[in-house]
Design an enzyme around this catalytic site. Sequence first.
Site, PDB file in Angstrom:
ATOM      1  N   GLY A   1     -48.741 -80.381 -29.237  1.00  0.00           N
ATOM      2  CA  GLY A   1     -47.569 -81.233 -29.305  1.00  0.00           C
ATOM      3  C   GLY A   1     -47.418 -82.005 -28.016  1.00  0.00           C
ATOM      4  O   GLY A   1     -46.832 -81.520 -27.063  1.00  0.00           O
TER       5      GLY A   1
ATOM      6  N   CYS B   1     -47.784 -80.006 -43.427  1.00  0.00           N
ATOM      7  CA  CYS B   1     -48.032 -81.440 -43.477  1.00  0.00           C
ATOM      8  C   CYS B   1     -46.851 -82.148 -44.117  1.00  0.00           C
ATOM      9  O   CYS B   1     -46.531 -81.909 -45.272  1.00  0.00           O
ATOM     10  CB  CYS B   1     -49.292 -81.775 -44.264  1.00  0.00           C
ATOM     11  SG  CYS B   1     -49.532 -83.571 -44.362  1.00  0.00           S
TER      12      CYS B   1
ATOM     13  N   GLY C   1     -47.231 -86.831 -30.253  1.00  0.00           N
ATOM     14  CA  GLY C   1     -47.345 -87.437 -28.938  1.00  0.00           C
ATOM     15  C   GLY C   1     -46.371 -86.856 -27.926  1.00  0.00           C
ATOM     16  O   GLY C   1     -45.568 -85.980 -28.251  1.00  0.00           O
TER      17      GLY C   1
ATOM     18  N   ASN D   1     -59.070 -76.430 -40.763  1.00  0.00           N
ATOM     19  CA  ASN D   1     -57.710 -76.639 -41.231  1.00  0.00           C
ATOM     20  C   ASN D   1     -57.717 -76.825 -42.744  1.00  0.00           C
ATOM     21  O   ASN D   1     -58.515 -77.592 -43.278  1.00  0.00           O
ATOM     22  CB  ASN D   1     -57.154 -77.889 -40.526  1.00  0.00           C
ATOM     23  CG  ASN D   1     -55.703 -78.154 -40.821  1.00  0.00           C
ATOM     24  OD1 ASN D   1     -55.368 -78.837 -41.775  1.00  0.00           O
ATOM     25  ND2 ASN D   1     -54.835 -77.604 -39.982  1.00  0.00           N
TER      26      ASN D   1
END
Lengths: 256, 256, 312, 312
Positions: free
Chosen positions: C243, C130, C217, C99
């Site tokens: 996700g 981000c 979460g 990444n």
Amino acid sequence: MKKHLLTVVSNKEIAHRIFELKLSGPGVKMMVTPGQFLHVKVGEHTSKLLRRPLSICDVNLEKEEVTLLYRAQGEGTIQLSEKQSGEKVDVLGPLGNGFTSETINLGKRALLVGGGIGVPPLYYLGKKMTDKGIKVSFVLGFQSKKDSFYLERFQELGETRVTTIDGSLGINGFVTDAMGPLLEDEPSIYSVGPAVMLKAVEEKAAGLDGYLSLEERMGCGIGACFACVCPTDTRESGYVKICSDGPVFKMGEVVL
Amino acid sequence: MKKHLLTVVSNKEIAHRIFELKLSGPGVKMMVTPGQFLHVKVGEHTSKLLRRPLSICDVNLEKEEVTLLYRAQGEGTIQLSEKQSGEKVDVLGPLGNGFTSETINLGKRALLVGGGIGVPPLYYLGKKMTDKGIKVSFVLGFQSKKDSFYLERFQELGETRVTTIDGSLGINGFVTDAMGPLLEDEPSIYSVGPAVMLKAVEEKAAGLDGYLSLEERMGCGIGACFACVCPTDTRESGYVKICSDGPVFKMGEVVL
Amino acid sequence: MNRLNVNLPGLQMKNPIIPASGCFGFGKEYAKWYDLSVLGGVTIKAATLEGRFGNPTPRVAETESGMLNAIGLQNPGVKKIMEQEIPELEPYHIPILANIAGSTEEEYIEVTKQISSHPLVSAVELNISCPNVKEGGIQFGTDYKSAASLTRKVKAASSKPVYVKLSPNVANIVEMALAVEEAGADGLSMINTLIGMKLDWKTGTPILANKTGGLSGPAIKPVAIRMIYEVSSKVSLPIIGMGGVSCAEDVIEMMSAGASAVAVGTANFVNPYVCPEIIEKLPALLDDIGIDQISELTGRSTVKWKTPLSSR
Amino acid sequence: MNRLNVNLPGLQMKNPIIPASGCFGFGKEYAKWYDLSVLGGVTIKAATLEGRFGNPTPRVAETESGMLNAIGLQNPGVKKIMEQEIPELEPYHIPILANIAGSTEEEYIEVTKQISSHPLVSAVELNISCPNVKEGGIQFGTDYKSAASLTRKVKAASSKPVYVKLSPNVANIVEMALAVEEAGADGLSMINTLIGMKLDWKTGTPILANKTGGLSGPAIKPVAIRMIYEVSSKVSLPIIGMGGVSCAEDVIEMMSAGASAVAVGTANFVNPYVCPEIIEKLPALLDDIGIDQISELTGRSTVKWKTPLSSR
Ligand SMILES: Cc1cc2nc3c(=O)[nH]c(=O)nc-3n(C[C@H](O)[C@H](O)[C@H](O)COP(=O)(O)OP(=O)(O)OC[C@H]3O[C@@H](n4cnc5c(N)ncnc54)[C@H](O)[C@@H]3O)c2cc1C
Ligand SMILES: Cc1cc2nc3c(=O)[nH]c(=O)nc-3n(C[C@H](O)[C@H](O)[C@H](O)COP(=O)(O)OP(=O)(O)OC[C@H]3O[C@@H](n4cnc5c(N)ncnc54)[C@H](O)[C@@H]3O)c2cc1C
Ligand SMILES: Cc1cc2nc3c(=O)[nH]c(=O)nc-3n(C[C@H](O)[C@H](O)[C@H](O)COP(=O)(O)O)c2cc1C
Ligand SMILES: Cc1cc2nc3c(=O)[nH]c(=O)nc-3n(C[C@H](O)[C@H](O)[C@H](O)COP(=O)(O)O)c2cc1C
Ligand code: FES
Ligand code: FES
């Protein structure tokens, strides 16, 4: 129509994944109409927010005890099945329009047809009917022998024919395959189960009077969110809410 | 470093919102170093996903029993406080670098300073030290008398001075207001509490050797997520991870 | 025949399970918990050109069925990552998805050049999403023109396949996906975190030092499923879905929505063993639903459906 | 002096708690559970010009700490709502916020004209953010130019204050808020639902007949708090905050983020008494944090903050 914190008397598996939950508390006094349901919260801190609609299967008014039968299939009912005696369960109810006394008094003979987890409310209904001197018989459909429950109890109330899809018990097939003989004395029909089954029952019993109890995914359970509507030609609005107008409707009233 | 399903032996309130949780299971065998912590899941179906870091307060190796003391302040610890004896608790640990034997053997005299929920790990530390023949004394700071706990037990281990912010018990003020006399025989310092307190202790004990145990909000608890970093000039990386490099650091090593 | 194996550009994996970037460090921490060679692959933490310290703490907050993070791309810089971190993963023989993040096109390009040249790196994940640093690339992630331009340049600079990691904080995710596909991306990673915030009701102040953070979460899984479903029906690139995935059922749901592989993030914090446990459970679930090869799941949701109720 | 009362354009409320649109029917259902006169106000279900039957069922699905809905703006049409539904609320003497939706600017304008003329309607909530119908206005909700144009026309047609209900499914919520402020909105309602989806892992098919639905409940609260925080610091309109509020602490958090009043939606399904219970609990919480007048909470998060940790 109220919120009650009932106490778990017992919560045990009586057939494959089928649990019998007995709850007690003052609120039970109000639960006198078969076909009504309780909207049950499965836990206090759980991430599963929505309540589960579960039918009243039996009531003992002296002991202020209500019995629910449910299948622990999804995450919510599985959480409910972990409740221990003495724990509290938060329920709304009794909710909905059940099998009222007018509904019950259609005639002297009644045929009660249930499929899977549509079976539980028929027990309380059958009891109320026999109390009223109505001759009841049952057709109960299950997937397989291991999924069947409460058969002796139903037999105590009236003739009970069982069907299973895998033929492991009773007649091999669907409830409609067992209704025939019991239709001869033209009973009034009372049926609870998934829409597909109710549709078949309606056709099979064409010409007879009766009532059907529908199922749908619910939000509020009290008529406010419009999650559970079902189309009908018999009302100006063009729809009924299963949670508050039903779950019990006259045969032919709603479009299945 | 493992995941354990421990059994609740007892979980009772010993002071205002302070709970003593005793857990037992084979995993306890590994919990020999004071200052290490367990990363505790507060429930199984709960919407509170993150584990709570709680320090090892005491261990009984024969009984394979670990004691945690926690304040039920937020939603997670409040859920934890509802756990009944016999229920299971899912913990990771022991985690982190605690007060290792080298750390403990700094000298013959040790002063252990704790504030609020920083107090629990000092009990296990004090026990280990007295076992080693080190003379320990304690300064324990609380908000108020009702928040104080375990005082007799600490007294059994060594001189114990208590401070409360409202003056309802012991010396009125902060831990630093009570340290003075105990610093005279130049003990090594061991302190656990919020950053502000550790900073004050460090200044008060300037010149002495010692170790501090830090607190920070954690994600993983095992060094993977970088949630719990703390700046330092003593390492090339410029930071330490409190969960895995700490929570215990040499005084002066980290920038408070 | 291995019924769990999936093949994506640069990623030949024995199963579709990959820890998500930033939730698994550089791997070595979880290597203390289990043998990483069981994983389909691993995504390492975002690399920038120079080392970054990241944001002040607190960096995480808990929310209902989720969490907020504002780590701020802390990392030792691409050089150290290549020299000290990546080699530690060699013994496990699993594909490594690197990444990368940056503040400028130039930084992205330089990081890509370097990291894609590492023999152990199988593919590059371009993080243009981000939310936690003013210059973490989110500016590229919400404007599809700059996303396309960056993708084109990074692709040109990379000696390995490039997966573009999309931000869910957009009005039209399909437009974004089409733009980066057109620009030459080899695959998509979706979704990154939603931008969220939590206040301490007592003080009225943000829990995170950075004030806002990225929401991850189970809470965000429905958004991830929806976006993967929408994108997979319009775009022909393989999707690494992520996700809120926390169990084997979630993996099947996400692949059914259109993902070809699945990354697991936050769930690692709840249970460090979650990835191996998912991998172990998958075959039994495939049996339940009569699927031989897990890759058959990808996109099956787009076939005509019936209501779950009447299927009881 | 009533420490809970708040005053917003058209809404003089004895407390800031309002049931959210679509989660409270037209009020009469909950009137069977408690006396609605305890509420600060009530938002009624979306009205369109003609009656709509809405989407096929299933219309709801459960997600982690949330739910998906795809009701599809079912309503009897503005005429019936004005004649049969709104009058039933008269006995409670609480402000009524009328939520309106439409497919075209003309429909919005006509519905506004009619419903704002009703003596019992205190204000209009312009729903340009319903994700569940191709023509539920979401097209206005994601493009700030059409949002502004619609707001201007609806405002002109309305004899009552107009609150514009914003969609969270945008890249830049502040831009949207500024546009509708500039266009003359009297207030904002935020947030509507995030677009989400859930599949039955066994069948791989969507639970909702509509496939996608609107995600609501505690899961989305961090997104709501963040958007309210961002918008309130840039826009001078009062905000009716909503999104996952389930307890009195949540109300304080949301007002601290910048809301002047708070709407409660999904939580009504979990607990039909949630609104009165919140209203009853608020004074004690205000005492805990030393606040006299609840309106003082609005926006306090923007004052300089300290980390919760060191404040222990
Ligand atoms: C009026 C009525 C009476 C019912 N009586 C009984 C009964 O006596 N015994 C019994 O076992 N079941 C009964 N059901 C079905 C029961 O409500 C569902 O099986 C149960 O809600 C499924 O929850 P879960 O946690 O197992 O599944 P999950 O998949 O976790 O449920 C997720 C969501 O979907 C809803 N849902 C899923 N399946 C159904 C379904 N078949 N019907 C309605 N909602 C569903 C749940 O309520 C929940 O909101 C009744 C349903 C209705 C509408
Ligand atoms: C190494 C270490 C050891 C600790 N030992 C103890 C102990 O022995 N006894 C004890 O009572 N407390 C201890 N704490 C503090 C304890 O972890 C927090 O009080 C607890 O996590 C708060 O959870 P909650 O559910 O009450 O609060 P919530 O507000 O519900 O917590 C929300 C999130 O914030 C985190 N959080 C909130 N406050 C703190 C805090 N002060 N420190 C770290 N994380 C926090 C929680 O872990 C959770 O992730 C320790 C903390 C650390 C870092
Ligand atoms: C603590 C943390 C750190 C993260 N760091 C990164 C990162 O460096 N680069 C990136 O592309 N995504 C990062 N993410 C996003 C995750 O990779 C993932 O896209 C997101 O969390 C959704 O997946 P989940 O719900 O399974 O966590 C981070 C997430 C978390 C929780
Ligand atoms: C079943 C349901 C129906 C809804 N109907 C509407 C509606 O008609 N108009 C509208 O503006 N918002 C509608 N909403 C959105 C809510 O008003 C609210 O904005 C959203 O649910 C977030 O709040 P909550 O998390 O408290 O539910 C609906 C929400 C739900 C759950
Ligand atoms: S479930 Fe809400 S109206 Fe029936
Ligand atoms: S909590 Fe994850 S690195 Fe320390």
